[in-house]
Design an enzyme around this catalytic site. Sequence first.
Site, PDB file in Angstrom:
ATOM      1  N   PHE A 157      30.313  66.241  44.115  1.00 13.65           N
ATOM      2  CA  PHE A 157      29.615  67.414  44.342  1.00 13.65           C
ATOM      3  C   PHE A 157      30.115  68.709  44.252  1.00 13.65           C
ATOM      4  O   PHE A 157      30.807  68.677  45.453  1.00 13.65           O
ATOM      5  CB  PHE A 157      28.181  67.313  45.035  1.00 13.65           C
ATOM      6  CG  PHE A 157      27.412  67.912  45.014  1.00 13.65           C
ATOM      7  CD1 PHE A 157      25.836  68.146  43.718  1.00 13.65           C
ATOM      8  CD2 PHE A 157      27.218  69.092  45.592  1.00 13.65           C
ATOM      9  CE1 PHE A 157      25.117  69.127  42.932  1.00 13.65           C
ATOM     10  CE2 PHE A 157      25.764  70.277  45.027  1.00 13.65           C
ATOM     11  CZ  PHE A 157      25.042  69.792  44.045  1.00 13.65           C
ATOM     12  N   ASP A 248      37.071  71.952  47.719  1.00 16.68           N
ATOM     13  CA  ASP A 248      35.322  71.674  47.714  1.00 16.68           C
ATOM     14  C   ASP A 248      34.920  71.760  49.486  1.00 16.68           C
ATOM     15  O   ASP A 248      35.004  70.490  49.964  1.00 16.68           O
ATOM     16  CB  ASP A 248      35.004  70.712  46.865  1.00 16.68           C
ATOM     17  CG  ASP A 248      33.641  71.496  47.034  1.00 16.68           C
ATOM     18  OD1 ASP A 248      32.853  72.334  48.553  1.00 16.68           O
ATOM     19  OD2 ASP A 248      32.070  71.194  46.294  1.00 16.68           O
ATOM     20  N   LYS A 277      28.300  77.295  52.778  1.00 20.06           N
ATOM     21  CA  LYS A 277      27.267  76.621  53.386  1.00 20.06           C
ATOM     22  C   LYS A 277      27.370  76.718  54.879  1.00 20.06           C
ATOM     23  O   LYS A 277      26.508  78.104  55.102  1.00 20.06           O
ATOM     24  CB  LYS A 277      26.973  75.015  53.662  1.00 20.06           C
ATOM     25  CG  LYS A 277      26.697  74.415  52.135  1.00 20.06           C
ATOM     26  CD  LYS A 277      26.003  72.986  52.596  1.00 20.06           C
ATOM     27  CE  LYS A 277      25.486  72.675  51.387  1.00 20.06           C
ATOM     28  NZ  LYS A 277      25.969  71.806  49.955  1.00 20.06           N
TER      29      LYS A 277
HETATM   30  C1  LIG Z   1      25.817  72.292  48.821  1.00 19.54           C
HETATM   31  C2  LIG Z   1      27.363  72.604  47.641  1.00 19.54           C
HETATM   32  C3  LIG Z   1      28.106  73.265  46.684  1.00 19.54           C
HETATM   33  C4  LIG Z   1      27.010  73.733  45.943  1.00 19.54           C
HETATM   34  O1  LIG Z   1      26.534  74.840  47.078  1.00 19.54           O
HETATM   35  P1  LIG Z   1      25.816  76.173  46.949  1.00 19.54           P
HETATM   36  O2  LIG Z   1      25.720  76.968  47.895  1.00 19.54           O
HETATM   37  O3  LIG Z   1      24.230  75.128  46.423  1.00 19.54           O
HETATM   38  O4  LIG Z   1      25.831  76.778  45.130  1.00 19.54           O
HETATM   39  C5  LIG Z   1      29.321  72.430  46.281  1.00 19.54           C
HETATM   40  N1  LIG Z   1      30.410  71.401  47.215  1.00 19.54           N
HETATM   41  C6  LIG Z   1      29.921  71.148  47.883  1.00 19.54           C
HETATM   42  C7  LIG Z   1      30.678  69.731  48.119  1.00 19.54           C
HETATM   43  C8  LIG Z   1      28.468  70.716  48.507  1.00 19.54           C
HETATM   44  O5  LIG Z   1      27.538  70.261  49.214  1.00 19.54           O
END
Ligand SMILES: *Cc1c(COP(=O)(O)O)cnc(C)c1O
Length: 425
Positions: A157, A248, A277
């Site tokens: 994700f 990520d 986050k």
């Molecule tokens: C939540 C998340 C995103 C997206 O972040 P947003 O601030 O909602 O755009 C991207 N990568 C990972 C691994 C995430 O958990």
Amino acid sequence: MRFTVSPETLLQSQSESSASTAPYSPEDFDRVVMSTYGRFPLSLERGQGCRVWDTDENEYLDFVAGIATCTLGHAHPVMVEAVNQQIRKLHHVSNLYYISEQGRLAEWLTQHSCADRAFFCNSGAEANEGAIKLARKYGHTVLGIENPVVLTANASFHGRTLATITATGQPKYQKNFNPLVPGFHYVPYNDIAALEEAIADLDQDTRQVAAILLEPLQGEGGVRPGDRAYFQRVREICTEKGILLMLDEVQVGMGRSGQFWGHEVLGIEPDVFTSAKGLGGGIPIGAMLCKSSCDVFQPGDHASTFGGNPLACGVALAVCETLEREHLLDNVRQRGEQLRAGLRAIAQDYPQYIEEVRGWGLINGLALKSDAGMSSIDVVKAAMAEGLLMVPAGPQVVRYVPPLIVSEVEIDQAIAITRRTIAAL
Ligand SMILES: *Cc1c(COP(=O)(O)O)cnc(C)c1O
């Protein structure tokens, strides 16, 4: 011309606005807000530490923390102070000027990671967009690739923009949004043979791999930790081929893994990584960090109006410094072990429902058996009725991502509520 507001006017406008902060009914809400979320019938009004209260004054233990975001919980004095100080001083100016708070935050992040430089934005998706743009420019200008490809993993994700839903290896996020962005290719996670094969196949093509983008631990995909041996081999392959390794760290970074960054748990250094986050403790901010050797961006290549403004950076820096000053990583590791031990004891007593307990630090998942007769959402709803907030990570995994300040007593309470919930279902 000078504007002055008399204390009476200020008081009057405050009391007028208090009427408009009355609870807003779900019916009214759904009439005026787009229905992009499947919402629980719950409206939270205030929070303190790891606890939140709804509009009927019911108390909940918050093991969602805005989805792994409220690093210091709710209404932490450090955040209250940082927001107050910064909003009085300077909250927003353009990136056309030097922003001290941004420089100091970049300094902290680079001193506490393997990166040399940072670009600031406002969210995880945007941080990943920046990384994807950097990989493409690196592919064109350094590797001489005409059609650069970014390899990503199945069940990953990476966000909700067009490029990041394309990077996300889950068809459910892409449905009805085609045409998707070209230049992505997917491989199974934690499978080194499949990765080597994909790189070799694409090498025959003009579509060559410029970067590999992976989560150190897949969060949304079901709290699946990366395999150390896999990631160490991926690092070697990237170094051999000159490909960028991009991680990520949006969910697992900023101390949640028990280290500042998830890649420290894996024992590797990426070329690029992203954060969001937990970085601002709930104040919106994202960052893309990289080694100076792959910083190919020049003036005009990338930008964000809000990215790295004094308010977001001032607060994020206060959050970062608090992580360190209060030795929160120790707490993350200890509370994480306590939580996993408690959940494993439940798993042992209910093997017919629970597949396994997995995670790092304070990102943990309770994986349900596919034939358990209950889904993650059933468990989340039942626990909510018992006063514990949790969030599903896919249909079969219940995710525990509390604030990093969570106490021993609060972990015990969460374990006890989970046990009652599973026993009753
Ligand atoms: C939540 C998340 C995103 C997206 O972040 P947003 O601030 O909602 O755009 C991207 N990568 C990972 C691994 C995430 O958990």
